[in-house]
Design an enzyme around this catalytic site. Structure first.
Site, PDB file in Angstrom:
ATOM      1  N   GLY A 271      -2.705   2.206 -19.435  1.00 33.89           N
ATOM      2  CA  GLY A 271      -3.420   3.148 -18.579  1.00 33.89           C
ATOM      3  C   GLY A 271      -4.766   3.608 -19.076  1.00 33.89           C
ATOM      4  N   GLU A 312       0.891  -0.204 -24.322  1.00 38.45           N
ATOM      5  CA  GLU A 312       0.823  -1.477 -23.591  1.00 38.45           C
ATOM      6  C   GLU A 312      -0.322  -1.490 -22.576  1.00 38.45           C
ATOM      7  OE1 GLU A 312       4.928  -1.305 -22.087  1.00 38.45           O
ATOM      8  OE2 GLU A 312       4.142  -0.502 -20.211  1.00 38.45           O
ATOM      9  N   PRO A 313      -1.555  -1.367 -23.060  1.00 42.45           N
ATOM     10  CA  PRO A 313      -2.679  -1.393 -22.123  1.00 42.45           C
ATOM     11  C   PRO A 313      -2.951  -2.799 -21.587  1.00 42.45           C
ATOM     12  CG  PRO A 313      -3.313  -0.448 -24.268  1.00 42.45           C
ATOM     13  CD  PRO A 313      -2.011  -1.142 -24.442  1.00 42.45           C
ATOM     14  N   ARG A 315      -5.949  -3.154 -18.743  1.00 43.56           N
ATOM     15  CA  ARG A 315      -7.357  -3.019 -18.364  1.00 43.56           C
ATOM     16  C   ARG A 315      -8.280  -2.772 -19.566  1.00 43.56           C
ATOM     17  NH1 ARG A 315      -8.757  -0.616 -13.429  1.00 43.56           N
ATOM     18  NH2 ARG A 315      -6.684   0.297 -13.463  1.00 43.56           N
ATOM     19  N   ARG A 351     -10.389  -4.894  -5.650  1.00 38.48           N
ATOM     20  CA  ARG A 351     -10.369  -3.482  -6.016  1.00 38.48           C
ATOM     21  C   ARG A 351     -11.230  -2.589  -5.113  1.00 38.48           C
ATOM     22  NH1 ARG A 351     -11.594  -1.293 -10.254  1.00 38.48           N
ATOM     23  NH2 ARG A 351      -9.714  -0.043 -10.461  1.00 38.48           N
ATOM     24  N   TYR A 355      -8.847   0.138  -3.403  1.00 35.72           N
ATOM     25  CA  TYR A 355      -8.854   1.468  -4.033  1.00 35.72           C
ATOM     26  C   TYR A 355     -10.178   2.198  -3.860  1.00 35.72           C
ATOM     27  CZ  TYR A 355      -5.323  -1.113  -6.779  1.00 35.72           C
ATOM     28  OH  TYR A 355      -4.277  -1.895  -7.200  1.00 35.72           O
ATOM     29  N   CYS A 380     -13.816 -12.145   6.956  1.00 36.31           N
ATOM     30  CA  CYS A 380     -14.058 -11.651   8.309  1.00 36.31           C
ATOM     31  C   CYS A 380     -13.304 -10.361   8.575  1.00 36.31           C
ATOM     32  CB  CYS A 380     -13.709 -12.735   9.315  1.00 36.31           C
ATOM     33  SG  CYS A 380     -14.934 -14.035   9.253  1.00 36.31           S
ATOM     34  N   GLU A 381     -13.676  -9.324   7.884  1.00 35.94           N
ATOM     35  CA  GLU A 381     -13.118  -7.991   8.125  1.00 35.94           C
ATOM     36  C   GLU A 381     -14.207  -6.964   7.832  1.00 35.94           C
ATOM     37  OE1 GLU A 381      -9.291  -6.865   6.814  1.00 35.94           O
ATOM     38  OE2 GLU A 381      -8.514  -8.911   6.779  1.00 35.94           O
ATOM     39  N   TYR A 409      -7.499  -6.976 -13.247  1.00 36.27           N
ATOM     40  CA  TYR A 409      -7.130  -6.834 -11.831  1.00 36.27           C
ATOM     41  C   TYR A 409      -8.205  -7.429 -10.919  1.00 36.27           C
ATOM     42  CZ  TYR A 409      -3.995  -3.750 -14.290  1.00 36.27           C
ATOM     43  OH  TYR A 409      -3.087  -3.253 -15.193  1.00 36.27           O
TER      44      TYR A 409
HETATM   45  N1  LLP Z   1       2.538  -0.915 -18.200  1.00 43.76           N
HETATM   46  C1  LLP Z   1       3.050  -0.788 -16.971  1.00 43.76           C
HETATM   47  C2  LLP Z   1       4.460  -0.522 -16.813  1.00 43.76           C
HETATM   48  C3  LLP Z   1       2.209  -0.919 -15.863  1.00 43.76           C
HETATM   49  O1  LLP Z   1       2.719  -0.781 -14.649  1.00 43.76           O
HETATM   50  C4  LLP Z   1       0.849  -1.177 -16.055  1.00 43.76           C
HETATM   51  C5  LLP Z   1      -0.052  -1.320 -14.907  1.00 43.76           C
HETATM   52  C6  LLP Z   1       0.358  -1.317 -17.362  1.00 43.76           C
HETATM   53  C7  LLP Z   1       1.233  -1.165 -18.414  1.00 43.76           C
HETATM   54  C8  LLP Z   1      -1.086  -1.595 -17.665  1.00 43.76           C
HETATM   55  O2  LLP Z   1      -1.902  -0.610 -17.160  1.00 43.76           O
HETATM   56  P1  LLP Z   1      -3.464  -0.583 -17.553  1.00 43.76           P
HETATM   57  O3  LLP Z   1      -3.542  -0.364 -19.028  1.00 43.76           O
HETATM   58  O4  LLP Z   1      -4.016  -1.892 -17.165  1.00 43.76           O
HETATM   59  O5  LLP Z   1      -4.015   0.541 -16.768  1.00 43.76           O
HETATM   60  N2  LLP Z   1      -4.393  -2.946  -9.722  1.00 43.76           N
HETATM   61  C9  LLP Z   1      -4.784  -1.641 -10.206  1.00 43.76           C
HETATM   62  C10 LLP Z   1      -4.066  -1.265 -11.480  1.00 43.76           C
HETATM   63  C11 LLP Z   1      -2.575  -1.318 -11.351  1.00 43.76           C
HETATM   64  C12 LLP Z   1      -1.869  -1.054 -12.638  1.00 43.76           C
HETATM   65  C13 LLP Z   1      -0.420  -1.359 -12.518  1.00 43.76           C
HETATM   66  N3  LLP Z   1       0.321  -1.145 -13.711  1.00 43.76           N
HETATM   67  C14 LLP Z   1      -6.301  -1.597 -10.358  1.00 43.76           C
HETATM   68  O6  LLP Z   1      -6.957  -2.594 -10.046  1.00 43.76           O
HETATM   69  O7  LLP Z   1      -6.848  -0.584 -10.739  1.00 43.76           O
END
Ligand code: LLP
Length: 451
Positions: A271, A312-313, A315, A351, A355, A380-381, A409
């Site tokens: 996150g 567990e990042p 992004r 994205r 979002y 086409c949207e 993502y």
């Molecule tokens: N762990 C779990 C259980 C998760 O569901 C996720 C992401 C992560 C780790 C990694 O999260 P991060 O560090 O990447 O924030 N598609 C969206 C983001 C969806 C994230 C889903 N879960 C976007 O483009 O912003």
């Protein structure tokens, strides 16, 4: 599919395109991030890539990924001697990217059978995999248990299914529970996962999670290893994490006091946010580690033992490394606004439409005559706007634009909508570039249809 031909496709930029003083590919990407895309030498270098590989084109900067890993480790390792960092594959599932992060010593956090298979193909052992999903199907449960992965169990229903499958396989299933801590980290609603109304996890509230551990403890087919939460994505402030960590550590103590359980790990999820705007201030790993340290120390002292801290990042490692190079098809002035129509859309980068996410856009090789435009996609949207109301140097048909921070993502959420093949992906290492996924073709679009 064998990746060998791709990994052998180590291409040097055609020297004829370059001049002696030109920046390396890595330097050119850094310059684009630093808002120096107007520099003709920077543009020349990236135009070389676009000419050689076509557009839309995903380009990742390896040095950026390594730098992100190093900064996370530098912040956390000295403060948390028992630390394990995993990579959330869903952010970018290209096997070369996964391999890069595996090479940095990261474990694998996966959400599907497909991601399990990618992890195995990039050399992970089953035991190095953490499988999180709130809705696992029978084939996924079977495979994860057979491999000895940690299943991050999300409901009592799932716990029963895991027990039954472990019994069938005459194995003990390794599990943690994903808990819902009921914390709002103030991010985009759709990716806010730790709030009480989200579909994820067993609530700490009302003793629900405690009862899950109690039931699991009584099951000989289950080996309880840890505790997990993930409160959301693109989190830019420490407060959500600190509130969560307090609740998690209080629960660690409760599990020991009431059930006599000692956990091997506590996973605080991923996150960590990244800046998507010029000058945007976001929490750094250092900020986060510093904020968590006293809470962790106090919590483990109270619990009387120290589990390993897992993170567990996704992004954070890969987001800023990625650029989408797109070409301008046309520029159109309407009575309302000016559209710069490019050769990519939400099929390429979802994205913005999904979002309302902001991605910086740079016009390569131009720096004069600023105009306010919408960068419109080729889907086409009406909603297919990649960037809205941006004041950028005036672009013309044929110009190249770079969309920033598309490493997470981006490709992993792309599709063939409107029957457009998937883009190619390149990995830049200094001045070398490797094709890590060939551009899709019509054969890919027609596959499995019998046509
Ligand atoms: N762990 C779990 C259980 C998760 O569901 C996720 C992401 C992560 C780790 C990694 O999260 P991060 O560090 O990447 O924030 N598609 C969206 C983001 C969806 C994230 C889903 N879960 C976007 O483009 O912003």
């Amino acid at each position: 599919m064998s990746l060998r031909p791709l990994s052998l496709a180590l291409l040097l930029l055609a020297p004829a395109l370059l001049r002696a003083a030109d920046p390396t590919l890595h330097e050119a990407l850094v310059a684009v991030r630093a808002d120096k895309a107007g520099d003709p030498a920077v543009a020349r270098v990236l135009q070389g890539l676009a000419s050689a590989h076509g557009t839309p084109l995903y380009v990742y900067d390896q040095a950026h990924i390594r730098g992100q890993v190093a900064s996370l480790k530098a912040a956390f390792a000295p403060r948390f001697p028992k630390l394990r960092v995993l990579y959330a594959l869903k952010a970018n599932t290209n096997p070369s990217i996964i391999g890069l992060l595996k090479g940095e010593g990261l474990g694998a956090e996966v959400v599907s059978l497909g991601e399990i298979e990618w992890a195995l193909r990039t050399g992970y052992k089953g035991s190095e995999i953490m499988f999180t999903s709130s809705s696992k199907n029978p084939a996924e449960l079977r495979r994860a248990i057979a491999l000895g992965a940690v299943l991050n169990v999300d409901s009592l229903d799932e716990l029963g299914q895991v027990r039954d499958e472990a019994r069938r396989q005459k194995k003990q299933a390794r599990i943690s529970f994903r808990v819902n801590p009921g914390v709002d980290p103030h991010t985009i609603h759709q990716i806010n996962t730790g709030i009480t109304e989200s579909k994820f996890g067993l609530h700490l509230q009302d003793g629900i999670a405690l009862r899950a551990y109690e039931q699991a403890k009584a099951m000989p087919e289950i080996r309880i290893e840890g505790l997990h939460c993930h409160i959301g994505s693109q989190i830019t402030e420490t407060e959500g994490y600190t509130l969560t960590a307090k609740k998690m550590l209080a629960f660690v103590k409760e599990l020991k006091d009431k059930l006599g359980l000692r956990l091997a790990f506590v996973d605080l999820g991923g996150g960590l946010g990244i800046p998507y705007k010029d000058g945007q201030a976001v929490m750094s790993p250092e900020d986060l580690a510093r904020a968590l340290e006293p809470i962790w120390k106090e919590g483990v002292a109270a619990a009387g033992y120290e589990p390993t801290l897992w993170l567990e990042p996704g992004r954070f490692f890969v987001g800023g490394s990625g650029f989408v190079l797109v070409r301008v098809n046309t520029v159109k002035q309407t009575p309302v606004k000016t559209f710069v129509n490019v050769d990519a859309g939400f099929n390429t980068l979802m994205r913005p439409i999904l979002y309302q996410a902001y991605h910086r856009v740079r016009v390569l090789g131009k720096s004069a005559d600023p105009v306010t435009v919408d960068i419109a996609g080729d889907v086409c949207e009406t909603g297919d706007i990649l960037a809205e109301a941006r004041t950028l140097p005036r672009a013309a048909a044929g110009d190249l634009l770079a969309i920033l921070d598309a490493g997470a993502y981006g490709f992993s959420m792309a599709s063939e909508y409107n029957s457009r093949p998937m883009p190619a992906e390149l990995l830049v290492d200094g001045n070398r570039v490797r094709v890590i996924r060939r551009r899709g073709g019509f054969g890919d679009i027609f596959r499995n249809t019998g046509k």
